[in-house]
Design an enzyme around this catalytic site. Structure first.
Site, PDB file in Angstrom:
ATOM      1  N   PRO A   1       4.705  -2.178   6.258  1.00  0.00           N
ATOM      2  CA  PRO A   1       5.660  -1.764   5.224  1.00  0.00           C
ATOM      3  C   PRO A   1       6.806  -2.751   5.022  1.00  0.00           C
ATOM      4  CG  PRO A   1       5.639  -0.196   7.071  1.00  0.00           C
ATOM      5  CD  PRO A   1       4.534  -1.167   7.294  1.00  0.00           C
TER       6      PRO A   1
ATOM      7  N   GLU B   1       3.340   2.526  15.283  1.00  0.00           N
ATOM      8  CA  GLU B   1       4.629   2.127  14.713  1.00  0.00           C
ATOM      9  C   GLU B   1       4.640   0.671  14.280  1.00  0.00           C
ATOM     10  OE1 GLU B   1       6.971   4.529  14.170  1.00  0.00           O
ATOM     11  OE2 GLU B   1       5.420   5.851  14.970  1.00  0.00           O
TER      12      GLU B   1
ATOM     13  N   ARG C   1     -11.501  -7.294  -8.513  1.00  0.00           N
ATOM     14  CA  ARG C   1     -11.743  -7.184  -9.953  1.00  0.00           C
ATOM     15  C   ARG C   1     -11.305  -8.424 -10.722  1.00  0.00           C
ATOM     16  NH1 ARG C   1      -7.675  -5.599 -12.788  1.00  0.00           N
ATOM     17  NH2 ARG C   1      -8.789  -4.452 -14.398  1.00  0.00           N
TER      18      ARG C   1
ATOM     19  N   ASP D   1      -4.916  -6.607 -18.942  1.00  0.00           N
ATOM     20  CA  ASP D   1      -4.364  -5.558 -18.087  1.00  0.00           C
ATOM     21  C   ASP D   1      -2.856  -5.504 -18.142  1.00  0.00           C
ATOM     22  OD1 ASP D   1      -6.769  -4.764 -16.989  1.00  0.00           O
ATOM     23  OD2 ASP D   1      -6.611  -6.096 -15.265  1.00  0.00           O
TER      24      ASP D   1
HETATM   25 CL1  6GU Z   1       0.819  -2.330   4.279  1.00  0.00          CL
HETATM   26  N1  6GU Z   1       1.434  -0.280   5.805  1.00  0.00           N
HETATM   27  C1  6GU Z   1       2.058   0.873   6.037  1.00  0.00           C
HETATM   28  N2  6GU Z   1       1.906   1.464   7.227  1.00  0.00           N
HETATM   29  N3  6GU Z   1       2.856   1.462   5.170  1.00  0.00           N
HETATM   30  C2  6GU Z   1       3.003   0.860   3.999  1.00  0.00           C
HETATM   31  C3  6GU Z   1       2.367  -0.342   3.661  1.00  0.00           C
HETATM   32  C4  6GU Z   1       1.579  -0.897   4.615  1.00  0.00           C
HETATM   33  N4  6GU Z   1       2.718  -0.692   2.424  1.00  0.00           N
HETATM   34  C5  6GU Z   1       3.534   0.272   2.008  1.00  0.00           C
HETATM   35  N5  6GU Z   1       3.707   1.204   2.935  1.00  0.00           N
END
Ligand code: 6GU
Length: 233
Positions: A88, A115, A153, A168
């Site tokens: 994330p 985590e 794609r 797109d």
């Molecule tokens: Cl790549 N991993 C996780 N665990 N949460 C996320 C993410 C990735 N991208 C957005 N939220």
């Protein structure tokens, strides 16, 4: 293009890889997607892949050994390729980044769980980190599917119409979203298809679509500043 996906949950990818567009692209040999189980590279009777963070804190981290061994094993099968860790905190994915990824001969996607990853994994592998948006998923698997879908794609021959990818949303220099589109019937529950689309005047149609696209893009920008709610009109 070859894409290796490294995960603790290989089963999550079975239906996805068979799916219509990607399944056909794989069958046609346009993209080679392989899934590897990180746990195969774990050691000891418990095949442990995660452990508690030094310094304390919640949850478990992926240990460096099994992840790095798994990446190195797939890299040994063909040239190394870009290693991308899904987390994330990584660089936020957008269509421009998807277009860059689609140019690689090979990418290795490493899915995080728990985590997160021990920091030495990224350092050892000289990996990039990608996130699919500012919210938290329970693992990188869904993010890996998002990337594979969006990248596949764009590969030559995958879409029926070679032209359709540059039409797109988010494509082209101005990165506009698409405006409204219509198919049959000409009238649905009192809602008619805009007359311009029936006019046969391709210049006028192109101008109208461009205006709609600009309007939809700016509506979207303002919508993202306000709370989500059902719109009444
Ligand atoms: Cl790549 N991993 C996780 N665990 N949460 C996320 C993410 C990735 N991208 C957005 N939220």
């Amino acid at each position: 293009m070859r894409i290796d996906i490294l995960t603790l949950f290989p089963g999550m990818f079975t239906g996805f890889l068979e799916g219509s567009l990607l399944g056909a692209a794989r069958a046609a040999g346009l993209v080679d997607v392989r899934v590897r189980d990180i746990r195969e590279f774990a050691e000891g009777p418990h095949r442990q892949v995660d452990d508690r963070p030094y310094g304390g804190g919640p949850g478990m981290l992926l240990m460096p050994g099994p992840v790095v061994d798994c990446v190195e094993a797939v890299q040994a099968e063909a040239d190394a390729g870009r290693v991308v860790m899904l987390t994330p905190g990584g660089r936020r994915l957008d269509q421009a980044l998807v277009e860059q990824l689609a140019k690689f001969e090979r990418i290795v996607l490493v899915c995080g769980r728990y985590e997160g990853f021990d920091a030495r994994i990224r350092e050892t592998l000289d990996a990039d980190e990608i996130s699919i948006g500012d919210y938290v998923l329970s693992g990188g698997e869904v993010a890996a599917m998002v990337i594979v879908d969006a990248v596949a794609r764009l590969l030559p021959g995958v879409l029926g119409h070679e032209a359709s990818a540059d039409q797109d949303s988010f494509s082209g220099a101005d990165r506009l979203v698409e405006g409204p589109q219509y198919t049959r019937p000409r009238e649905f529950r009192g809602l008619a298809v805009p007359e311009v689309l029936l006019s046969g005047d391709h210049g006028r149609i192109a101008r109208w679509r461009r205006e709609q696209s600009v309007a939809a893009t700016s509506r979207r920008e303002s919508a993202s500043q306000t709370p989500f709610q059902r719109s009444t009109s």
